[in-house]
Scaffold this motif. Structure first.
Motif, short mmCIF file in Angstrom:
data_model
loop_
_atom_site.label_atom_id
_atom_site.label_comp_id
_atom_site.label_asym_id
_atom_site.label_seq_id
_atom_site.Cartn_x
_atom_site.Cartn_y
_atom_site.Cartn_z
N ASP A 170 0.84 -1.21 0.00
CA ASP A 170 0.00 0.00 0.00
C ASP A 170 0.87 1.26 0.00
OD1 ASP A 170 -2.23 -1.42 -0.08
OD2 ASP A 170 -2.85 -1.10 2.00
N ALA A 171 1.97 1.20 0.79
CA ALA A 171 2.82 2.39 0.89
C ALA A 171 3.48 2.69 -0.45
CB ALA A 171 3.88 2.18 1.96
N LYS A 172 3.95 1.62 -1.15
CA LYS A 172 4.61 1.85 -2.44
C LYS A 172 3.61 2.38 -3.46
CE LYS A 172 8.21 -1.52 -1.70
NZ LYS A 172 8.52 -2.95 -1.87
N PHE A 173 2.39 1.83 -3.46
CA PHE A 173 1.38 2.32 -4.39
C PHE A 173 1.02 3.76 -4.07
CE2 PHE A 173 -3.16 2.70 -5.68
CZ PHE A 173 -2.91 2.75 -7.04
N TYR A 174 1.04 4.08 -2.77
CA TYR A 174 0.79 5.46 -2.36
C TYR A 174 1.83 6.40 -2.98
CZ TYR A 174 1.32 9.52 0.65
OH TYR A 174 1.48 10.79 1.12
N TYR A 175 3.12 5.97 -2.94
CA TYR A 175 4.16 6.83 -3.51
C TYR A 175 3.98 6.98 -5.02
CZ TYR A 175 6.76 7.10 0.82
OH TYR A 175 7.13 7.37 2.10
N LEU A 176 3.56 5.88 -5.68
CA LEU A 176 3.32 5.97 -7.13
C LEU A 176 2.23 7.00 -7.42
CD1 LEU A 176 3.96 4.62 -9.90
CD2 LEU A 176 1.93 3.25 -9.54
N THR A 177 1.12 6.90 -6.63
CA THR A 177 0.02 7.85 -6.83
C THR A 177 0.48 9.28 -6.54
OG1 THR A 177 -1.32 6.09 -5.91
CG2 THR A 177 -2.41 8.17 -6.30
N ALA A 178 1.27 9.42 -5.47
CA ALA A 178 1.76 10.76 -5.13
C ALA A 178 2.60 11.31 -6.27
CB ALA A 178 2.56 10.71 -3.84
N GLY A 179 3.43 10.43 -6.88
CA GLY A 179 4.24 10.86 -8.01
C GLY A 179 3.38 11.36 -9.14
N PHE A 180 2.34 10.57 -9.48
CA PHE A 180 1.43 11.00 -10.54
C PHE A 180 0.73 12.30 -10.15
CE2 PHE A 180 1.56 6.71 -12.38
CZ PHE A 180 1.66 7.06 -13.71
N GLY A 181 0.38 12.43 -8.87
CA GLY A 181 -0.30 13.64 -8.41
C GLY A 181 0.59 14.87 -8.61
N ILE A 182 1.87 14.73 -8.23
CA ILE A 182 2.77 15.88 -8.35
C ILE A 182 2.99 16.22 -9.82
CG2 ILE A 182 5.14 16.62 -7.95
CD1 ILE A 182 4.95 14.95 -5.31
N LEU A 183 3.16 15.16 -10.66
CA LEU A 183 3.30 15.40 -12.10
C LEU A 183 2.10 16.15 -12.65
CD1 LEU A 183 4.81 12.14 -13.62
CD2 LEU A 183 5.83 14.41 -13.47
N THR A 184 0.88 15.72 -12.21
CA THR A 184 -0.33 16.37 -12.70
C THR A 184 -0.38 17.83 -12.28
OG1 THR A 184 -1.40 14.26 -12.33
CG2 THR A 184 -2.82 16.10 -12.87
N ILE A 185 -0.02 18.09 -11.00
CA ILE A 185 -0.04 19.47 -10.53
C ILE A 185 0.90 20.31 -11.38
CG2 ILE A 185 0.55 20.99 -8.61
CD1 ILE A 185 -0.26 18.74 -6.73
N LEU A 186 2.14 19.78 -11.61
CA LEU A 186 3.11 20.54 -12.41
C LEU A 186 2.59 20.76 -13.82
CD1 LEU A 186 6.53 19.05 -11.30
CD2 LEU A 186 5.62 21.33 -10.88
N ALA A 187 2.02 19.69 -14.41
CA ALA A 187 1.51 19.81 -15.78
C ALA A 187 0.42 20.88 -15.84
CB ALA A 187 0.97 18.47 -16.25
N CYS A 188 -0.49 20.85 -14.85
CA CYS A 188 -1.60 21.81 -14.86
C CYS A 188 -1.09 23.23 -14.65
CB CYS A 188 -2.62 21.46 -13.79
SG CYS A 188 -3.62 20.04 -14.23
N LEU A 189 -0.16 23.40 -13.69
CA LEU A 189 0.36 24.75 -13.43
C LEU A 189 1.02 25.31 -14.68
CD1 LEU A 189 1.96 24.41 -9.88
CD2 LEU A 189 0.04 25.85 -10.53
N ASN A 190 1.78 24.44 -15.37
CA ASN A 190 2.49 24.93 -16.55
C ASN A 190 1.55 25.16 -17.72
OD1 ASN A 190 5.22 25.26 -15.79
ND2 ASN A 190 5.29 23.06 -15.46
N LEU A 191 0.53 24.30 -17.82
CA LEU A 191 -0.47 24.51 -18.88
C LEU A 191 -1.19 25.84 -18.67
CD1 LEU A 191 -1.73 23.09 -21.33
CD2 LEU A 191 -3.52 22.29 -19.82
N ARG A 192 -1.48 26.11 -17.39
CA ARG A 192 -2.24 27.31 -17.04
C ARG A 192 -1.50 28.58 -17.45
NH1 ARG A 192 -3.91 31.31 -16.60
NH2 ARG A 192 -5.11 32.42 -15.03
N ARG A 193 -0.15 28.58 -17.32
CA ARG A 193 0.58 29.82 -17.59
C ARG A 193 1.13 29.87 -19.01
NH1 ARG A 193 6.38 29.70 -15.08
NH2 ARG A 193 7.03 27.60 -15.55
N SER A 194 0.78 28.85 -19.83
CA SER A 194 1.24 28.87 -21.22
C SER A 194 0.22 29.62 -22.07
CB SER A 194 1.38 27.45 -21.74
OG SER A 194 0.10 26.89 -21.89
N ARG A 195 0.56 29.75 -23.34
CA ARG A 195 -0.35 30.39 -24.28
C ARG A 195 -1.70 29.69 -24.30
NH1 ARG A 195 -0.31 33.24 -29.06
NH2 ARG A 195 -1.95 32.53 -30.47
#
Lengths: 348, 290
Positions: A170-195
């Motif tokens: 469960d802990a390892k899957f949690y880290y995988l999900t957290a990784g995807f979560g952080i990637l998504t946040i970064l992707a969204c933040l960068n998409l938001r400030r792009s053209r």
């Protein structure tokens, strides 16, 4: 007294953050995310994992509904497609899970073009109805192609093994999900400030004005559809792994309503709002069961027999109350509180 | 031949149910510009109340009819006043989400107040079989068709001749001007909600008599979407016709192609209609588009 923060150049304006305090808070937040499995046991950890998966889905919907202002009642369709794309490619065909995740994003993205193109001319109410209809059609197609999808009996999904590393606990899957979560946040933040992000906001605020500024409405609305369903598809795949079982019944229509409720509760068009809303709505049933258990055994037995109904009742009430009393959501509350704090004792 | 006739008969009956609910959608949309996603659920609640009344008065049809119509009107007025009226100036997303929130609440409340099991609803001789030249149908299935035609005639006369109907059309075509002419749009909205609740209540009750009463009755509301889109969201009588077309199409698809496709036939029709003719067969051409 300081009257406000002023930004003088474009670079300053589109920087993600310029304050050391904010960086410190992000660091503390990351540490908390890393430390969570050491503190929480099975149930708490799976709850946080679920919150993260839900937040990823909500951020995906936020691209479409929060930024571009296109209402979608069919997000479950893209979740289902993402989950099935992952399950079929990894379990039935034996592809590596990383490729499965890519497919879980690409298949819903292609499907969203198919849904998006006929919906481009429609706005508001009509778009809500077409997306609702497409959700039902996708569910039907999944059940119909039972050679591929195993029909209503579903597909078992194992925890992924990526580059020889097994995310089996469960802990390892949690880290995988957290990784995807952080990637998504970064992707969204960068998409938001792009053209593209600025164009999407412009379309939401005034589509005619955006068009006059040279924004191709069709292209950008399609971008929004594709980006949104890519992210939602990934969250669908993660949810499938979380449940370790993918069926159409695992993605009820209530999920699409929950996603919109999250955006309303958190605050439309804000990434932090989507995350806050997800934490709030996923945590809500837990708080309710705590309150019910405190109220006595008869209330507790009511909760155990009709948990699904009570959840639905709560979602409905939360949606209506937030829309009525706090239309800007939790983020609006936070902003009000911050303004009061800086300006006190003046009103504005 | 007989198979086809049976499919057509049951298609018309279920289509009449869709038609009644689609008319309720159209009445509310026409007079307020709001699509009530909770319409099917309202019909379901009224059907449950009618069932509760019928079990306590041994199925006396007149008391049941009076009681449930009275309840439908009061219920709709309460919902309109408490939940909908304050939201009317909000953006479209908020309006849609409020009615969706209502629908989720109603759906859960039904199971919490009554239960999740299917019930048999027997009022008068509603579920007796009638032989129509070799095709056997239930009396309630005929009743729902009769109700649909009565509703069509009533609505036509109402919009054409009554003072209130003209006021409703005025509000529909131009809200501000109608208000300047002395029409109270609040009253028009109340009347629309009450009328819609009565129509969908009739649909819910007759469906429950002809088939069964269960918490999945709300799906009638979803099935009525295609009908009202086909007929035109602002066309009240067109929506009724749309209901009949959808009902028959669904049954023909279910009978000749596949039973799985029957469930989604209506939704496929929605997408086709919105691509080709978004204002429906009988609607006015003034849909938002770019």
């Amino acid at each position: 007294m300081r009257s406000g923060y002023y930004k003088e150049t474009i670079v300053e304006h589109i920087n993600l953050t310029d304050s050391t305090l904010q960086r410190a808070w992000i660091g503390i937040g990351l540490l908390l995310v890393i430390a969570a499995p050491f503190h929480f046991e099975f149930y708490g950890l799976s709850l946080i994992t679920l919150m993260m998966i839900t937040a990823i889905g909500a951020m995906g919907l936020n691209v479409l509904t929060g930024w571009t202002g296109l209402i979608s009642l069919g997000q479950t369709a893209f979740m289902v497609l993402g989950a099935y794309a992952y399950a079929i490619s990894t379990e039935s065909w034996g592809w590596p899970p990383l490729l499965g995740f890519v497919l879980a994003g690409i298949v819903p993205a292609i499907a969203s073009v198919i849904v998006g193109v006929p919906s481009l001319r429609l706005t508001g109410l009509y778009l809500a109805i077409t997306t609702l209809a497409s959700a039902f059609i996708v569910n039907h197609l999944v059940l119909e192609f039972d050679g591929l999808t195993n029909g209503s009996s579903g597909i078992f999904v194992n925890r992924p093994v990526i580059f020889g590393y097994a995310f089996d606990t469960d802990a390892k899957f949690y880290y995988l999900t957290a990784g995807f979560g952080i990637l998504t946040i970064l992707a969204c933040l960068n998409l938001r400030r792009s053209r593209i992000g600025r164009a999407l906001i412009a379309i939401r605020d005034n589509d005619n004005a955006a068009r006059v500024m040279g924004i191709d409405l069709r292209a950008y609305k399609l971008y929004a559809f594709v980006a949104s369903s890519f992210i939602v598809g990934i969250s669908g795949a993660l949810y499938g792994i979380f449940l370790s079982f993918v069926t159409v019944d695992g993605f009820p229509f209530l999920l699409a309503i929950e996603a919109l409720a999250i955006l309303i509760v958190g605050g439309m068009g804000s990434i932090a709002g989507a995350i806050l809303g997800a934490v709030f709505l996923v945590g809500l049933p837990e708080v309710t069961s705590f309150v019910f258990s405190w109220m006595g055994s008869s209330a507790q037995s009511l909760l155990s027999t009709s948990a699904h109904e009570i959840k639905g009742l709560l979602y409905g009430l939360i949606i209506i109350l937030f829309l009525r009393l706090q239309p800007h959501g939790l983020m609006g509350l936070w902003q009000d509180a911050r303004r009061t704090w800086t300006l006190w004792p003046l009103k504005y | 031949m007989n198979y086809l006739a049976e499919l057509l008969a049951s298609g018309l009956a279920v289509g009449a149910v869709y038609g009644l609910i689609a008319m309720s959608f159209a009445i509310i949309y026409k007079s307020t510009g709001l699509l009530n996603f909770a319409q099917g659920e309202m019909g379901m609640i009224i059907a449950y109340v009618a069932w509760s009344i019928s079990t306590s008065v041994d199925g006396n049809p007149f008391i049941v009819a009076l009681g449930s119509i009275g309840f439908a009107v009061l219920f709709a007025l309460a919902v309109e006043r408490i939940v909908i009226r304050p939201m009317m100036s909000e953006p479209i997303l908020s309006q849609i989400m409020v009615t969706i929130g209502l629908s989720v609440i109603f759906r859960s409340a039904i199971i919490l107040i009554w239960d999740g099991l299917p019930h048999n609803m027997a009022i008068a001789s509603g579920n007796q079989l009638v032989d129509l030249g070799g095709v056997r149908v239930r009396a309630a299935q005929i009743a729902v068709l009769v109700a649909l035609f009565a509703a069509i005639a009533g609505m036509w006369a109402f919009f054409r001749y009554s003072r209130f109907g003209v006021a409703m059309r005025a509000v529909a075509s131009d809200d501000a001007t109608a208000q300047l002419m002395g029409v109270s749009s609040g009253k028009v909205q109340m009347a629309a909600w009450a009328a819609a609740a009565v129509l969908s209540g009739v649909a819910g009750v007759l469906f429950a008599i002809a088939y069964e009463l269960s918490p999945s009755l709300y799906a009638l509301g979803l099935k009525a979407f295609p009908a009202t889109i086909l007929g035109g969201l602002d066309a009240v009588i067109g929506s009724a016709v749309g209901g009949l077309i959808i009902g028959v199409t669904e049954n023909l698809v279910g009978g000749y192609i596949s039973s799985g496709l029957k469930e989604v036939a209506g939704f496929v029709i929605i997408i086709l209609i919105l691509m080709v003719r978004p204002y429906g067969l009988f609607g006015e051409k003034r849909i938002e588009r770019l």
